[in-house]
Design an enzyme around this catalytic site. Structure first.
Site, PDB file in Angstrom:
ATOM      1  CB  SER A 197     -11.583  -0.090   3.547  1.00 56.27           C
ATOM      2  OG  SER A 197     -10.224  -0.436   3.422  1.00 56.27           O
TER       3      SER A 197
ATOM      4  CE  LYS B  18      -8.109   5.600   4.061  1.00 61.28           C
ATOM      5  NZ  LYS B  18      -8.588   4.426   3.303  1.00 61.28           N
TER       6      LYS B  18
ATOM      7  NE  ARG C 241      -3.627   2.225   2.658  1.00 63.69           N
ATOM      8  CZ  ARG C 241      -3.375   3.463   3.096  1.00 63.69           C
ATOM      9  NH1 ARG C 241      -2.144   3.782   3.483  1.00 63.69           N
ATOM     10  NH2 ARG C 241      -4.329   4.370   3.126  1.00 63.69           N
TER      11      ARG C 241
END
Length: 528
Positions: A428, A457, A359
């Protein structure tokens, strides 16, 4: 219907078996009496059993005089239920390939196949069933020997209704529709073509269970299913099917679709073949009702067994099933200044990480591809999964196991068209409604959160463990708690019933990534 009779040798064996029963003062003919008679007659069946190493019985041989005397002085015993099944099995074996005679070899096979002390003896002698069947097949050229009991309603050799030429007629108590003739060629063609399709599909799936999955339980289930199908087909006259076969004139043989010509993996092959088996069994069941209710009922039972086999063999190989045993996912960037991410990943894997997600929102395509190939090799060597975040195209390019999507990324169904049916798609979710929608859209797993504040995040609010508790009530696919989880709060996640988490900073920022992973994993393992 073709009439089948016993050979003179087979008839002598049955007569001698009655004599053995009388001499031991028994009231019914048992399999042991039949086995003793088989060997005392020095029949071809006895020779065959001797060749494969079956131990001969110790029973004293009955002479012709003794047999005649015994028969004259005491009532002739009736066969036991097991002996009747052995006789019926021998008849079924003779019929399978168009034979007209029940030989001593057929009796020998039936003795080994029907559940009885005789089969127990074979097992004790450690006779390999496959070797035995192969040897018997070569000898009497009757194809594969079945394992599943399926009784036929057959007149026995001593029946008062038996014809004087010792032939045995098969009584069909079928209640088939009067308008449908048993010899209707159209129905015969349906049964013949569908049975062939089912038989071929079963063999394909069995090969998958045996050679790809190396699963002895599933292999045995499929072998039993295939043998049960062969036994059920014994209720349909082979000559009726063969006489109506017209492969060259079948319009369906020239019609194919693009999907039929493409398979992406052995799992895909097995799944497609098992679906073909189930469809074939349904067709056989329906058209079988026109011929013989017993045939339709037996096929229906096999169809349910095929569904159970699918659950046993195929469901664990679906993309989501691959994550059912995973507990700790590590989110890795493509690059991290001052850290060797390959070493970090290796230490994390040693500590219990079983999924890595690549990611990196800031890396360009070149960097993603380079890092992806490195992590792909690493995860493959350690037998764990690699997931690509956001980018299904990169997932395919680096041969990742799947892709993870956010709520603002490509829709699940669109991503599936890019990565194919055999890769994992996760997403998600931040609410029960999103979890339910993900399941409906075909997600293989979901991330649920954010549970706590995260270093990677930022969210305006955090769902906390309350969402985790609620999610456990609605989701039917693997779920990973996400957002700010570390060794200090993972116990709260575990207390909510979650045994899977996705973490990043908790391991990446640790001085000892291996120990950090072990600490998180230990808390998760406590709820198993």
């Amino acid at each position: 219907m073709k009439r089948i009779h016993f050979t003179s040798a087979a008839q002598r064996i049955f007569d001698a078996a009655s004599s053995y029963t009388i001499l031991r003062r028994g009231s019914v003919v048992e399999p042991s009496d039949l086995l003793a008679a088989l060997f005392s007659d020095e029949s071809a069946g006895a020779a065959l059993l001797g060749e494969i190493g079956f131990p001969p019985p110790s029973t004293q041989t009955v002479t012709t005089v003794e047999a005649r005397t015994a028969a004259d002085t005491l009532p002739i015993p009736e066969p036991s239920e097991t002996t009747d099944r052995i006789r019926d099995r021998a008849i079924a074996l003779a019929r399978r390939f168009g034979g007209r005679e029940v030989s001593s070899e057929h009796l020998a096979v039936a003795l080994l196949e029907i559940e009885s002390p005789i089969r127990d003896t074979a097992n004790s002698a450690r006779l390999d069933p496959d070797t035995v069947r192969d040897r018997l097949d070569e000898s009497i050229a009757m194809g594969e020997v079945v394992e599943v009991d399926f009784q036929l309603d057959v007149d026995g050799p001593h029946s008062p209704e038996s014809p004087t030429d010792d032939s045995i007629s098969l009584r069909r108590e079928s209640r088939r529709t009067e308008s449908v003739d048993l010899f209707d060629p159209a129905v015969a063609r349906i049964i013949d073509a569908t049975a062939n399709r089912c038989r071929e599909g079963l063999r394909v799936v069995e090969d998958f269970a045996r050679f790809v999955r190396d699963d002895p339980s599933a292999t045995q289930s499929l072998k039993s299913l295939r043998h049960g199908f062969a036994e059920a087909m014994n209720l349909i006259p082979t000559e009726w099917l063969l006489s109506s076969r017209n492969t060259g004139g079948d319009v369906g043989t020239s019609i194919t679709t693009e999907a039929e010509r493409s398979r992406s993996s052995p799992e895909h092959v097995a799944a497609a073949s098992l679906k073909r088996v189930q469809e074939s069994l349904r067709s056989l069941e329906e058209y079988g009702k026109l011929i013989d209710p017993r045939f339709a009922e037996s096929i229906e039972r096999l169809r349910y067994r095929a569904y159970e086999t699918e659950q046993q063999l195929i469901v664990p190989t679906t993309p989501g099933g691959e994550l059912s045993a995973a507990h700790l996912m590590l989110l890795l960037p493509a690059m991290l200044p001052g850290r060797d991410l390959t070493q970090v990943a290796m230490q994390a894997i040693a500590g219990g990480v079983d999924v890595i997600q690549l990611r990196d929102k800031n890396a360009n395509d070149h960097v993603l591809l380079e890092a992806g190939r490195i992590f792909r090799e690493l995860t493959r060597n350690h037998g764990i999964r690699l997931i690509m975040n956001d980018r299904p195209d990169v997932a395919v390019a680096i041969e990742a196991d799947g892709v993870h999507l956010g709520q603002d990324d490509l829709p699940i169904k669109t991503a599936r068209r890019i990565i194919g049916p055999d890769r994992i798609v996760g997403t998600s979710t931040h609410s029960i409604e999103q979890i339910q929608q993900a399941v409906r859209d075909g997600a293989d797993y979901v991330g649920v959160g954010p549970t706590f504040a995260s270093t990677t995040k930022h969210f305006a609010e955090f769902t906390g463990v309350e969402l985790l508790r609620a999610a456990g009530e609605v989701a039917s696919i693997p779920m990973f708690a996400i957002g700010g989880i570390d060794a200090g709060n993972v116990s709260e996640v575990a207390a909510a019933g979650f045994g899977r988490v996705a973490v990043s900073g908790a391991i990446l920022n640790a001085d000892d990534p291996r120990q950090a992973a072990m600490n998180i994993r230990a808390a998760l393992d406590m709820i198993e």
